[in-house]
Design a protein around this motif. Structure first.
Motif, PDB file in Angstrom:
ATOM      1  N   ARG A  17       0.834  -1.211   0.000  1.00 14.21           N
ATOM      2  CA  ARG A  17       0.000   0.000   0.000  1.00 14.21           C
ATOM      3  C   ARG A  17       0.865   1.256   0.000  1.00 14.21           C
ATOM      4  O   ARG A  17       0.636   2.188  -0.755  1.00 14.21           O
ATOM      5  CB  ARG A  17      -0.939   0.007   1.215  1.00 14.21           C
ATOM      6  N   ARG A  18       1.881   1.248   0.847  1.00 15.57           N
ATOM      7  CA  ARG A  18       2.782   2.400   0.934  1.00 15.57           C
ATOM      8  C   ARG A  18       3.560   2.587  -0.372  1.00 15.57           C
ATOM      9  O   ARG A  18       3.732   3.706  -0.844  1.00 15.57           O
ATOM     10  CB  ARG A  18       3.741   2.208   2.103  1.00 15.57           C
ATOM     11  N   TYR A  19       4.002   1.490  -0.955  1.00 15.69           N
ATOM     12  CA  TYR A  19       4.728   1.548  -2.223  1.00 15.69           C
ATOM     13  C   TYR A  19       3.851   2.146  -3.320  1.00 15.69           C
ATOM     14  O   TYR A  19       4.259   3.068  -4.026  1.00 15.69           O
ATOM     15  CB  TYR A  19       5.206   0.151  -2.627  1.00 15.69           C
ATOM     16  N   LEU A  20       2.638   1.629  -3.462  1.00  9.78           N
ATOM     17  CA  LEU A  20       1.749   2.119  -4.511  1.00  9.78           C
ATOM     18  C   LEU A  20       1.350   3.576  -4.292  1.00  9.78           C
ATOM     19  O   LEU A  20       1.254   4.357  -5.240  1.00  9.78           O
ATOM     20  CB  LEU A  20       0.508   1.227  -4.597  1.00  9.78           C
ATOM     21  N   SER A  21       1.141   3.943  -3.042  1.00  8.81           N
ATOM     22  CA  SER A  21       0.801   5.320  -2.716  1.00  8.81           C
ATOM     23  C   SER A  21       1.936   6.274  -3.068  1.00  8.81           C
ATOM     24  O   SER A  21       1.721   7.324  -3.688  1.00  8.81           O
ATOM     25  CB  SER A  21       0.462   5.424  -1.229  1.00  8.81           C
ATOM     26  N   SER A  22       3.151   5.905  -2.692  1.00  4.99           N
ATOM     27  CA  SER A  22       4.298   6.771  -2.978  1.00  4.99           C
ATOM     28  C   SER A  22       4.582   6.824  -4.476  1.00  4.99           C
ATOM     29  O   SER A  22       4.966   7.866  -5.010  1.00  4.99           O
ATOM     30  CB  SER A  22       5.535   6.323  -2.195  1.00  4.99           C
ATOM     31  N   LYS A  23       4.369   5.719  -5.166  1.00  3.22           N
ATOM     32  CA  LYS A  23       4.562   5.689  -6.620  1.00  3.22           C
ATOM     33  C   LYS A  23       3.569   6.628  -7.304  1.00  3.22           C
ATOM     34  O   LYS A  23       3.937   7.408  -8.184  1.00  3.22           O
ATOM     35  CB  LYS A  23       4.389   4.263  -7.134  1.00  3.22           C
ATOM     36  N   GLN A  46       9.362  19.190  -3.807  1.00  2.40           N
ATOM     37  CA  GLN A  46       8.313  18.207  -3.548  1.00  2.40           C
ATOM     38  C   GLN A  46       8.590  16.906  -4.292  1.00  2.40           C
ATOM     39  O   GLN A  46       8.385  15.813  -3.746  1.00  2.40           O
ATOM     40  CB  GLN A  46       6.950  18.754  -3.968  1.00  2.40           C
ATOM     41  N   THR A  47       9.062  17.017  -5.519  1.00  2.00           N
ATOM     42  CA  THR A  47       9.371  15.826  -6.316  1.00  2.00           C
ATOM     43  C   THR A  47      10.528  15.052  -5.705  1.00  2.00           C
ATOM     44  O   THR A  47      10.494  13.819  -5.639  1.00  2.00           O
ATOM     45  CB  THR A  47       9.694  16.223  -7.768  1.00  2.00           C
ATOM     46  N   GLU A  48      11.546  15.759  -5.240  1.00  2.00           N
ATOM     47  CA  GLU A  48      12.680  15.082  -4.592  1.00  2.00           C
ATOM     48  C   GLU A  48      12.223  14.345  -3.334  1.00  2.00           C
ATOM     49  O   GLU A  48      12.638  13.206  -3.094  1.00  2.00           O
ATOM     50  CB  GLU A  48      13.770  16.097  -4.244  1.00  2.00           C
ATOM     51  N   ASN A  49      11.384  14.984  -2.539  1.00  2.00           N
ATOM     52  CA  ASN A  49      10.869  14.339  -1.326  1.00  2.00           C
ATOM     53  C   ASN A  49      10.007  13.119  -1.669  1.00  2.00           C
ATOM     54  O   ASN A  49      10.088  12.083  -1.000  1.00  2.00           O
ATOM     55  CB  ASN A  49      10.076  15.330  -0.479  1.00  2.00           C
ATOM     56  N   ALA A  50       9.186  13.249  -2.705  1.00  2.00           N
ATOM     57  CA  ALA A  50       8.352  12.126  -3.130  1.00  2.00           C
ATOM     58  C   ALA A  50       9.223  10.975  -3.640  1.00  2.00           C
ATOM     59  O   ALA A  50       8.927   9.806  -3.395  1.00  2.00           O
ATOM     60  CB  ALA A  50       7.370  12.574  -4.209  1.00  2.00           C
ATOM     61  N   LYS A  52      12.291  10.288  -2.661  1.00  2.00           N
ATOM     62  CA  LYS A  52      12.900   9.668  -1.481  1.00  2.00           C
ATOM     63  C   LYS A  52      11.912   8.739  -0.781  1.00  2.00           C
ATOM     64  O   LYS A  52      12.276   7.634  -0.366  1.00  2.00           O
ATOM     65  CB  LYS A  52      13.395  10.738  -0.505  1.00  2.00           C
ATOM     66  N   GLU A  53      10.675   9.162  -0.663  1.00  6.46           N
ATOM     67  CA  GLU A  53       9.650   8.331  -0.040  1.00  6.46           C
ATOM     68  C   GLU A  53       9.391   7.087  -0.883  1.00  6.46           C
ATOM     69  O   GLU A  53       9.216   5.989  -0.354  1.00  6.46           O
ATOM     70  CB  GLU A  53       8.354   9.118   0.161  1.00  6.46           C
ATOM     71  N   TYR A  54       9.385   7.253  -2.192  1.00  2.69           N
ATOM     72  CA  TYR A  54       9.197   6.123  -3.105  1.00  2.69           C
ATOM     73  C   TYR A  54      10.331   5.105  -2.937  1.00  2.69           C
ATOM     74  O   TYR A  54      10.084   3.894  -2.878  1.00  2.69           O
ATOM     75  CB  TYR A  54       9.140   6.651  -4.540  1.00  2.69           C
ATOM     76  N   LEU A  55      11.557   5.581  -2.816  1.00  2.89           N
ATOM     77  CA  LEU A  55      12.692   4.677  -2.601  1.00  2.89           C
ATOM     78  C   LEU A  55      12.591   3.960  -1.261  1.00  2.89           C
ATOM     79  O   LEU A  55      12.837   2.751  -1.176  1.00  2.89           O
ATOM     80  CB  LEU A  55      14.011   5.436  -2.692  1.00  2.89           C
ATOM     81  N   ARG A  56      12.219   4.692  -0.208  1.00  2.00           N
ATOM     82  CA  ARG A  56      12.041   4.057   1.110  1.00  2.00           C
ATOM     83  C   ARG A  56      10.974   2.974   1.053  1.00  2.00           C
ATOM     84  O   ARG A  56      11.152   1.873   1.573  1.00  2.00           O
ATOM     85  CB  ARG A  56      11.669   5.097   2.164  1.00  2.00           C
ATOM     86  N   ALA A  57       9.868   3.287   0.418  1.00  2.00           N
ATOM     87  CA  ALA A  57       8.774   2.316   0.313  1.00  2.00           C
ATOM     88  C   ALA A  57       9.201   1.108  -0.523  1.00  2.00           C
ATOM     89  O   ALA A  57       8.846  -0.030  -0.192  1.00  2.00           O
ATOM     90  CB  ALA A  57       7.542   2.982  -0.301  1.00  2.00           C
ATOM     91  N   SER A  58       9.961   1.343  -1.571  1.00  5.63           N
ATOM     92  CA  SER A  58      10.454   0.242  -2.402  1.00  5.63           C
ATOM     93  C   SER A  58      11.368  -0.673  -1.607  1.00  5.63           C
ATOM     94  O   SER A  58      11.255  -1.903  -1.678  1.00  5.63           O
ATOM     95  CB  SER A  58      11.222   0.791  -3.615  1.00  5.63           C
ATOM     96  N   LYS A  59      12.262  -0.087  -0.842  1.00  5.66           N
ATOM     97  CA  LYS A  59      13.180  -0.879  -0.021  1.00  5.66           C
ATOM     98  C   LYS A  59      12.428  -1.667   1.046  1.00  5.66           C
ATOM     99  O   LYS A  59      12.736  -2.824   1.306  1.00  5.66           O
ATOM    100  CB  LYS A  59      14.230   0.027   0.629  1.00  5.66           C
ATOM    101  N   GLU A  60      11.442  -1.039   1.652  1.00  8.94           N
ATOM    102  CA  GLU A  60      10.648  -1.719   2.674  1.00  8.94           C
ATOM    103  C   GLU A  60       9.898  -2.900   2.062  1.00  8.94           C
ATOM    104  O   GLU A  60       9.857  -3.992   2.628  1.00  8.94           O
ATOM    105  CB  GLU A  60       9.658  -0.741   3.310  1.00  8.94           C
ATOM    106  N   TYR A  61       9.308  -2.683   0.901  1.00  6.78           N
ATOM    107  CA  TYR A  61       8.570  -3.735   0.220  1.00  6.78           C
ATOM    108  C   TYR A  61       9.486  -4.912  -0.123  1.00  6.78           C
ATOM    109  O   TYR A  61       9.155  -6.073   0.102  1.00  6.78           O
ATOM    110  CB  TYR A  61       7.928  -3.166  -1.046  1.00  6.78           C
ATOM    111  N   LEU A  62      10.669  -4.600  -0.633  1.00  8.74           N
ATOM    112  CA  LEU A  62      11.636  -5.635  -0.970  1.00  8.74           C
ATOM    113  C   LEU A  62      12.110  -6.386   0.270  1.00  8.74           C
ATOM    114  O   LEU A  62      12.230  -7.618   0.251  1.00  8.74           O
ATOM    115  CB  LEU A  62      12.829  -5.009  -1.701  1.00  8.74           C
TER     116      LEU A  62
END
Length: 73
Positions: A17-23, A46-50, A52-62
């Motif tokens: 959910r977090r991954y898809l939301s951040s994506k 804002q794009t840079e922050n988004a 970073k959040e997308y990368l965090r969510a991707s790492k968490e998902y993995l």
């Protein structure tokens, strides 16, 4: 270790959910940057922050996927 499958499912669902939301948020901001005449620095930040959040969510998902795979063995 009675609830491992249940816990893995809950964590995997939340990570997905977090991954898809951040994506989605990142894609939306990228579209705004491409079509907007708003101050670039504001959208860029804002794009840079988004991103970073997308990368965090991707790492968490993995990480959850690897842990789940490891526990299945």
């Amino acid at each position: 270790m009675k609830y491992i499958d249940e816990v893995c499912a809950v964590l995997a669902d939340e990570a997905e959910r977090r991954y898809l939301s951040s994506k989605g948020a990142l894609q939306s901001l990228m579209e705004q940057v491409a079509s907007s005449e708003a101050p670039y620095s504001k959208l860029n930040e804002q794009t840079e922050n988004a991103h970073k959040e997308y990368l965090r969510a991707s790492k968490e998902y993995l990480a959850i996927a690897f842990k789940k795979r490891f526990l299945e063995r």
